[in-house]
Design an enzyme around this catalytic site. Structure first.
Site, PDB file in Angstrom:
ATOM      1  N   LYS A  52      -9.182   8.963 -22.344  1.00 32.16           N
ATOM      2  CA  LYS A  52     -10.932   9.308 -22.333  1.00 32.16           C
ATOM      3  C   LYS A  52     -10.975  10.573 -23.400  1.00 32.16           C
ATOM      4  O   LYS A  52     -12.131  10.408 -24.060  1.00 32.16           O
ATOM      5  CB  LYS A  52     -11.056  10.315 -20.947  1.00 32.16           C
ATOM      6  CG  LYS A  52     -11.183   9.514 -19.848  1.00 32.16           C
ATOM      7  CD  LYS A  52     -10.857   9.839 -18.322  1.00 32.16           C
ATOM      8  CE  LYS A  52     -10.538   8.966 -17.279  1.00 32.16           C
ATOM      9  NZ  LYS A  52     -10.786   9.412 -15.978  1.00 32.16           N
ATOM     10  N   GLN A  96     -10.062  14.860 -12.598  1.00 30.76           N
ATOM     11  CA  GLN A  96      -9.269  13.648 -12.573  1.00 30.76           C
ATOM     12  C   GLN A  96      -8.625  13.508 -11.195  1.00 30.76           C
ATOM     13  O   GLN A  96      -8.013  14.497 -10.652  1.00 30.76           O
ATOM     14  CB  GLN A  96      -8.124  13.818 -13.881  1.00 30.76           C
ATOM     15  CG  GLN A  96      -7.243  12.529 -13.935  1.00 30.76           C
ATOM     16  CD  GLN A  96      -7.976  11.259 -14.338  1.00 30.76           C
ATOM     17  OE1 GLN A  96      -8.684  11.484 -15.132  1.00 30.76           O
ATOM     18  NE2 GLN A  96      -7.456  10.248 -13.521  1.00 30.76           N
ATOM     19  N   ASP A 119     -18.602  10.684 -13.375  1.00 33.03           N
ATOM     20  CA  ASP A 119     -17.787   9.686 -12.544  1.00 33.03           C
ATOM     21  C   ASP A 119     -18.567   9.279 -11.507  1.00 33.03           C
ATOM     22  O   ASP A 119     -17.972   8.231 -11.039  1.00 33.03           O
ATOM     23  CB  ASP A 119     -16.519  10.470 -11.897  1.00 33.03           C
ATOM     24  CG  ASP A 119     -15.193  10.234 -12.725  1.00 33.03           C
ATOM     25  OD1 ASP A 119     -14.956   9.359 -13.542  1.00 33.03           O
ATOM     26  OD2 ASP A 119     -14.283  11.081 -12.618  1.00 33.03           O
TER      27      ASP A 119
END
Ligand code: BQF
Length: 291
Positions: A52, A96, A119
């Site tokens: 990322k 994460q 997300d």
């Protein structure tokens, strides 16, 4: 058989995003900024966060990783989420997953400002997505739909079988493909660990999304000729290579590919599309904050 090349497709989209970012900067705007919170030392999670960061740099975004030890308390993580919610320099951030077992993931996700939830895991974004309202669509389902669109694959009226019912892939992709929309209008069947005779469904499928996390689950005799296959699996299998592992999808590629009209490889299929979708969401977050 045509390979659904997520690596090449994502590279093209990333280059388009980079052009948009430079245009924003030219008119006095700020570069989009993505922050990732990484808790603990899980090897796969570290790789994903590194992917990322690299993608952000390639697209002209700024990014930052907040690293916290595996022993971090839920309170300390919630405090970090609150800090990022309030930080005007942060356009979007992710936590994460998976988190250490002593931390309640749902509580953490619900603490994220939905406007910074790139997300798309916050219940507000999940709900808005499912209603077809503007939202952040979670990166893997968004990436799959984008890949189908980029290859001009007809979905309308097709029977799509989704293998897996996770909150981050199976259920949202089933919802998106059934919506009255571009890359939608499918008849969708969700199969999971309690489904009796999965092959009965997969043999009828025009499109199969394999997202169970069982290496090489989908075999050649489970699909019909001409099927479109999207493999979301990425299980690490230890080996004697330099890295120490290789990635295996949920599809027995060598058996299924000869029967497929289109199929994603692993690696280089859905994975890179997931990363570029996160960039798209972050650009959108930055754009709506700067207007
Ligand atoms: C490729 C993920 C399961 C659980 C949490 C490129 C990625 C993977 C593969 C990647 C994933 C999977 C990510 C490839 C991010 C996708 O070339 O095939 C990129 O970095 N992913 C994640 O952040 O969390 C996960 C899978």
């Amino acid at each position: 058989m045509i390979l659904l090349d997520g690596k090449a497709t994502s590279a093209r989209i990333k280059a388009q995003i980079a052009v948009q970012v430079e245009a924003m900067v030219q008119v006095g705007g700020k570069r989009p900024h993505l922050t990732a919170i990484l808790v603990g030392e899980d090897g796969a999670s570290k790789t994903y966060v590194a992917n990322k960061e690299k993608a952000c740099a390639a697209a002209g975004f700024t990014s930052e990783v907040v690293r916290m030890p595996a022993s971090t308390s839920e309170e300390a993580l919630l405090a970090e989420v609150a800090r990022l919610n309030a930080d005007p320099d942060v356009d979007g951030f992710i936590v994460q997953l998976p988190l250490p077992k002593h931390i309640n993931e749902n509580r953490v996700i619900e603490a994220i400002d939905p406007r910074k939830d790139v997300d798309g895991f916050h219940p507000e974004n999940v709900g808005r997505m499912m209603l077809g309202l503007p939202s952040f669509i979670s990166a893997t389902p968004f990436g799959i739909v984008t890949l189908l669109e980029e290859y001009g694959i007809e979905t309308s009226g097709k029977h799509c079988v989704v293998l897996g019912r996770s909150n981050i892939v199976g259920r949202p992709i089933a919802n998106l493909l059934s919506q009255k929309a571009k890359a939608g209008d499918c008849t969708v069947t969700i199969c999971h660990s309690r489904t009796k005779d999965i092959a009965k469904y997969t043999r009828e499928a025009d499109i199969i999304i394999a997202a169970l996390g069982v290496p090489e689950f989908l075999k050649g005799d489970m699909v019909k000729e001409g099927v479109v296959v999207v493999d979301v699996g990425i299980t690490r299998i230890a080996d004697s290579s330099e890295k120490g592992y290789h990635l295996v999808g949920d599809v027995a590629f060598d058996e299924v590919a000869p029967k497929a009209s289109y199929i994603t490889p692993v690696p280089g299929g859905v994975g890179p599309m997931t990363i570029v979708s996160l960039l798209k969401n972050t650009l959108k977050a930055a754009t709506s904050r700067q207007s």
